[in-house]
Write an enzyme that holds these catalytic residues in place. Structure first.
Site, PDB file in Angstrom:
ATOM      1  N   CYS A 168      -0.298   4.239   2.268  1.00  0.00           N
ATOM      2  CA  CYS A 168      -0.739   3.798   3.481  1.00  0.00           C
ATOM      3  C   CYS A 168       0.696   4.058   4.114  1.00  0.00           C
ATOM      4  O   CYS A 168       0.835   5.428   4.826  1.00  0.00           O
ATOM      5  CB  CYS A 168      -0.918   2.739   3.975  1.00  0.00           C
ATOM      6  SG  CYS A 168      -2.064   1.572   3.055  1.00  0.00           S
ATOM      7  N   ASP A 169       1.530   3.490   3.243  1.00  0.00           N
ATOM      8  CA  ASP A 169       3.200   3.518   3.858  1.00  0.00           C
ATOM      9  C   ASP A 169       4.250   4.534   3.116  1.00  0.00           C
ATOM     10  O   ASP A 169       4.999   4.189   3.461  1.00  0.00           O
ATOM     11  CB  ASP A 169       4.308   2.192   3.651  1.00  0.00           C
ATOM     12  CG  ASP A 169       3.091   1.200   4.358  1.00  0.00           C
ATOM     13  OD1 ASP A 169       2.646   1.985   5.631  1.00  0.00           O
ATOM     14  OD2 ASP A 169       3.004   0.523   3.381  1.00  0.00           O
ATOM     15  N   CYS A 224       0.947  -1.317   0.446  1.00  0.00           N
ATOM     16  CA  CYS A 224      -0.368  -0.013   0.003  1.00  0.00           C
ATOM     17  C   CYS A 224       1.155   1.574  -0.424  1.00  0.00           C
ATOM     18  O   CYS A 224       1.270   2.090   0.853  1.00  0.00           O
ATOM     19  CB  CYS A 224      -0.743  -0.039   1.472  1.00  0.00           C
ATOM     20  SG  CYS A 224      -2.014   1.215   0.954  1.00  0.00           S
TER      21      CYS A 224
END
Ligand code: NDP
Length: 314
Positions: A138-139, A135
């Protein structure tokens, strides 16, 4: 067998938000959290795009907040996986390894799991979550990715979205695609093809990931010539699609071929009355914690209205 007004299956942002709204509407929701509970947020590090947390918040802490808030209004939490549902007669039957309960209404919020590839070095206990993730949104902003060469695997809209997002942080972003043609929509393709920081490695696969504590190298194989090259890399991102956690629903409600739950557009209603779906299990487009929470709220409101209309809310 106990009968409940409302059972919620799954415990990510969608399920918890549904629980908060349903509990406040006096529906006494019973929530099967699943195991492990909490959904994809529990495997993320910092969440910086969920409104209300200007400094960011860790995924697990955010889930803990959801949990406390749902518990505060009286949600009954059960730490079990639902393995079977029977929607053929009403009230509906929900089965776990330990119990069976009946429910007037059911909200399904079982989420989806990002697919991962079994590449040497990329697994749990190796470099997974140490530069290998599924992701980018997200990261991607983590310091380890700054000014590094980053590699995204996939040729769909997600891969391009993730690659484009990563150009903000990385020195260069390589899109590694197994074919010579992208699956992504035309507009997204143009975005990738015209971006000065994105280069597409066609007909290619990542066959190895290496690094001391974090990702340092990836090995790429050209699938046509079989030529292999080891390259410096700061991160590897899988964007090879998601699998909704809906296997247990087959034959009970309408699903797309991809496994996502079909809902009436603009609502969370499935083809079964009093069965609702929210979050990533029904949304293959946005798949964000905040959109999951939004549809969780919609599911609780849809359930409350239909239960009331049928005299089942009291
Ligand atoms: P897709 O299924 O569309 O794409 C997955 C990609 O991963 C494909 O290019 C596929 O290759 C590749 N892939 C799959 N398995 C492997 C493997 N084992 N090894 C190497 N490559 C592999 O998934 P997405 O997540 O991209 O998109 C899902 C849906 O969400 C789509 O409907 C998409 O349009 C939508 N979406 C929309 C967005 C937007 O509009 N902004 C953003 C993100 C998603 P191949 O092409 O060869 O099969």
């Amino acid at each position: 067998m106990e009968k409940e007004k409302l059972v919620i299956i799954g415990s990510g942002p969608a399920g918890y938000t549904a629980a908060i709204y349903a509990a406040r509407a006096n529906l006494n929701p019973v929530m099967f959290l699943g195991f492990p509970s909490g959904g994809q947020l529990t495997t993320t590090t910092d969440v910086e795009n969920f409104p209300g947390f200007p400094e960011g918040i860790s995924g697990p802490t955010l889930v803990e907040h959801f949990h406390k808030q749902a518990a505060r209004f009286g949600t009954k939490m059960i730490y079990e996986d639902v393995i079977k549902v029977d929607f053929s007669s009403h009230p509906y039957k929900i089965t776990t390894a330990e119990r069976e309960v009946l429910a007037d209404a059911v909200i399904i919020s079982t989420g989806a799991a990002a697919k991962r590839l079994d590449i040497p070095g990329a697994n749990e206990g190796e470099l997974w979550q140490k530069g290998v993730t599924a992701c980018a949104v997200c990261d991607g902003a983590m310091p380890i990715f700054r000014n590094k060469d980053l590699y995204v695997i996939g040729g769909g809209d997600s891969a391009i979205e993730e690659a484009t997002f990563l150009t903000k942080f990385g020195k260069k972003v390589y899109l590694v695609h197994r074919r010579d043609e992208l699956r992504a929509s035309k507009i997204m393709q143009d975005r990738a093809l015209n971006h000065p920081k994105i280069e597409i490695l066609w007909n290619s696969a990542v066959i190895k990931v290496e690094g001391e504590k974090v990702v340092q190298n990836v090995t790429i194989q050209n699938l046509q010539t079989n030529e292999v090259s080891k390259r410096e890399a700061g991160g590897l991102f899988f964007a090879v699609g998601h699998t909704p956690n809906t296997n247990f629903l087959k034959g009970q409600i309408d699903l797309y071929d991809t496994g996502y739950i079909k809902v009436e557009p603009g609502t969370t209603r499935t083809n079964k009355s009093l069965v609702y779906a929210c979050g990533d299990a029904m949304d293959h487009t946005y798949r964000q914690a905040i959109t999951a929470a939004g549809t969780g709220c919609m599911a609780a409101i849809d359930a409350e209205r239909e239960l009331s209309a049928r005299g089942l809310a009291d």
